[in-house]
Design an enzyme around this catalytic site. Structure first.
Site, PDB file in Angstrom:
ATOM      1  N   LYS A 125       0.825  -1.228   0.000  1.00  0.00           N
ATOM      2  CA  LYS A 125       0.000   0.000   0.000  1.00  0.00           C
ATOM      3  C   LYS A 125       0.852   1.269   0.000  1.00  0.00           C
ATOM      4  O   LYS A 125       0.591   2.207  -0.755  1.00  0.00           O
ATOM      5  CB  LYS A 125      -0.922   0.012   1.223  1.00  0.00           C
ATOM      6  CG  LYS A 125      -2.032  -1.010   1.196  1.00  0.00           C
ATOM      7  CD  LYS A 125      -2.991  -0.824   2.368  1.00  0.00           C
ATOM      8  CE  LYS A 125      -2.377  -1.195   3.702  1.00  0.00           C
ATOM      9  NZ  LYS A 125      -2.056  -2.618   3.827  1.00  0.00           N
ATOM     10  N   THR A 126       1.846   1.313   0.871  1.00  0.00           N
ATOM     11  CA  THR A 126       2.630   2.541   1.009  1.00  0.00           C
ATOM     12  C   THR A 126       3.405   2.850  -0.267  1.00  0.00           C
ATOM     13  O   THR A 126       3.412   3.992  -0.745  1.00  0.00           O
ATOM     14  CB  THR A 126       3.585   2.429   2.206  1.00  0.00           C
ATOM     15  OG1 THR A 126       2.819   2.326   3.408  1.00  0.00           O
ATOM     16  CG2 THR A 126       4.485   3.658   2.298  1.00  0.00           C
ATOM     17  N   GLU A 169      -3.837   5.640   1.863  1.00  0.00           N
ATOM     18  CA  GLU A 169      -3.863   4.205   2.087  1.00  0.00           C
ATOM     19  C   GLU A 169      -5.173   3.833   2.775  1.00  0.00           C
ATOM     20  O   GLU A 169      -5.634   4.541   3.666  1.00  0.00           O
ATOM     21  CB  GLU A 169      -2.684   3.781   2.953  1.00  0.00           C
ATOM     22  CG  GLU A 169      -1.339   3.960   2.294  1.00  0.00           C
ATOM     23  CD  GLU A 169      -0.204   3.479   3.170  1.00  0.00           C
ATOM     24  OE1 GLU A 169      -0.380   2.462   3.871  1.00  0.00           O
ATOM     25  OE2 GLU A 169       0.860   4.125   3.159  1.00  0.00           O
TER      26      GLU A 169
END
Length: 462
Positions: A125-126, A169
């Site tokens: 995600k990051t 996110e």
């Protein structure tokens, strides 16, 4: 009762206090509120670089409980890690001060931006959020951004823009992303994690299906066609579904002719609906980042960003904080740090490492949470066994107490049972000393985990 529908409505609260302000998401919210001209204070149990940064920006942070600040506030936001018997929460209730949990407040933020883009998935995600953010910035779309790590391009983990784009996110833990209001979403993968909450993979898949169902008809759902656990999502949304893949030629966006240089950085051709779209180069290592970049390319193309801008932004992206990050070197020994804390993430990092040229690898792994270590013990051992030298340190408890009858030595024993020697060292100072007396030129040392293991790299480099 929490009932907000606009920034103006929020600004009726002149003083907002945040409990657990030192968290990566909470700190980003604090900075956004501060930039909107709202007086923000906060508290956290420990002093950190994040709390120091907040203080330097004019946000007062108390280390330890600060009921005196709560009493003066007219709105309180608290982290999910804060227990319900926390003195500050009790104080807020006794003084009839409105309180809201972080995920609910982020949900409010996603409703005031008409084009919220949520990046979700068990892993990646990051990095993917960072890639997408870079592309939107390069295209001068002026987005608001909130991600889970420090990003050089925005000198932090947040950015306040003046457009309707909000990139963030969307974490699945305790189904917090179901409180969001996304216009578009990216689902990178669905894997067994957070089993202390979800119990099994079917419950995780159901949560992601509910997340996909939140999307409107005029939104986009970008999905990894290589992940079988994502295959059901198109049945649960009215949004336009866009697929990407490293293997499935029927996907909308496909990477072909993938090659890696001596640093492990990928170069590949992208085909869009079976037509050549362009050649892309990355400045982050590993096949998993080729997949992450494909997700970024797909989403940004749907938002009308020119492919040449996407190419430029991806080449400029050198990684987010603690994502296979080179933190320094000595005597031609290179020290990296990585946030991987799930077996699949460790495998992805190992595969990225294998694309690099080096003599030997040294991994120092700090398991994250007792429940995750217990549930994935065998898979952790299998994921770590490929490293040349393996050191395991104590489990980072995070939010948990050890009710699982598990310890770091259990993981050491499991790795040893696979025929690979691993050792247990508790002290970070002792680990640093062990590495410094044994590592040789052109070795790679990698600290790995979502806790405090990154402190070891700094000790090695002293």
């Amino acid at each position: 009762m929490f009932n907000l529908n606009s920034i103006d409505n929020l600004k009726q609260y002149k003083h907002i206090h945040m409990i657990g302000i030192g968290g990566i998401s909470m700190s980003g919210i604090a900075e956004i509120l501060h930039n909107w001209g709202i007086f923000v204070t906060g508290s956290d149990c420990t002093k950190s670089k994040i709390t120091d940064r907040l203080s330097s920006h004019g946000i007062f942070v108390s280390i330890g409980h600060a009921t005196n600040l709560v009493e003066k506030a007219d709105f309180v936001i608290y982290s999910a890690a804060v227990k319900q018997d926390d003195p500050e929460l009790i104080c807020a209730r006794e003084n009839n001060i409105p309180i809201v949990e972080r995920a609910d407040f982020v949900g409010f933020l996603t409703r005031i931006y008409s084009n919220t883009i949520g990046i979700s998935g068990t892993h990646g995600k990051t990095t993917t959020s960072s890639m997408i953010s870079m592309c939107f910035l390069e295209a001068e779309l002026d987005p608001t951004i909130q991600i889970g790590a420090y990003l050089k391009a925005i000198s932090g983990n947040y950015r306040v823009g003046n457009s309707d784009y909000f990139i963030l996110e969307a974490c699945e833990y305790v189904e917090s992303f179901l409180k969001f209001n996304p216009k578009s979403a990216v689902v990178l993968n669905i894997d067994n994690d957070h089993l202390d909450y979800f119990k099994n993979i079917d419950n995780i898949k159901t949560a992601f299906a509910k997340y996909a169902s939140l999307l409107p008809k005029d939104g986009f759902l970008v999905v990894n066609a290589d992940d079988k656990n994502c295959s059901h999502l198109r049945e649960n949304t009215y949004a336009r579904v866009i697929t990407y893949s490293l293997e499935n030629r029927k996907a909308n966006f496909v990477a072909r002719n993938i090659n890696f240089d001596s640093q492990g950085f990928g170069k590949f051709d992208v085909y869009y609906n079976n037509s050549y779209f362009g050649e892309f180069k990355l400045s982050v290592p590993g096949i998993h980042n080729v997949s992450n970049a494909l997700a970024c390319i797909a989403l940004c193309t749907m938002y009308g960003i020119d492919r040449h801008i996407i190419k430029s932004a991806l080449l400029k992206f050198t990684g987010a904080n603690r994502r296979f990050e080179l933190i320094g070197s000595y005597n031609n020994i290179f020290v990296y740090d990585d946030y991987a804390h799930h077996p699949s993430e460790i495998s992805a990092t190992f595969n990225a490492l294998s694309q690099k040229k080096y003599r030997q690898s040294w991994v120092i792994f700090q398991p994250h949470t007792y429940s995750r270590t217990k549930f994935h013990l065998d898979d952790f051992a299998k994921a770590l066994v490929g490293f040349d030298n393996i050191i395991i340190t104590d489990i980072y408890a995070a939010r948990e107490k050890n009710t699982f009858d598990i310890s770091a030595t259990n993981l050491v024993e499991k790795i040893n049972s696979l025929g690979k020697k691993a050792i247990y060292i508790s002290s970070f100072d002792e680990i640093a000393k062990y590495i410094k007396t044994r590592a040789c030129p052109y070795d790679i040392v990698l600290t790995m985990g979502a806790g405090t293991v990154n402190e070891i790299g700094k000790k090695i480099l002293l």
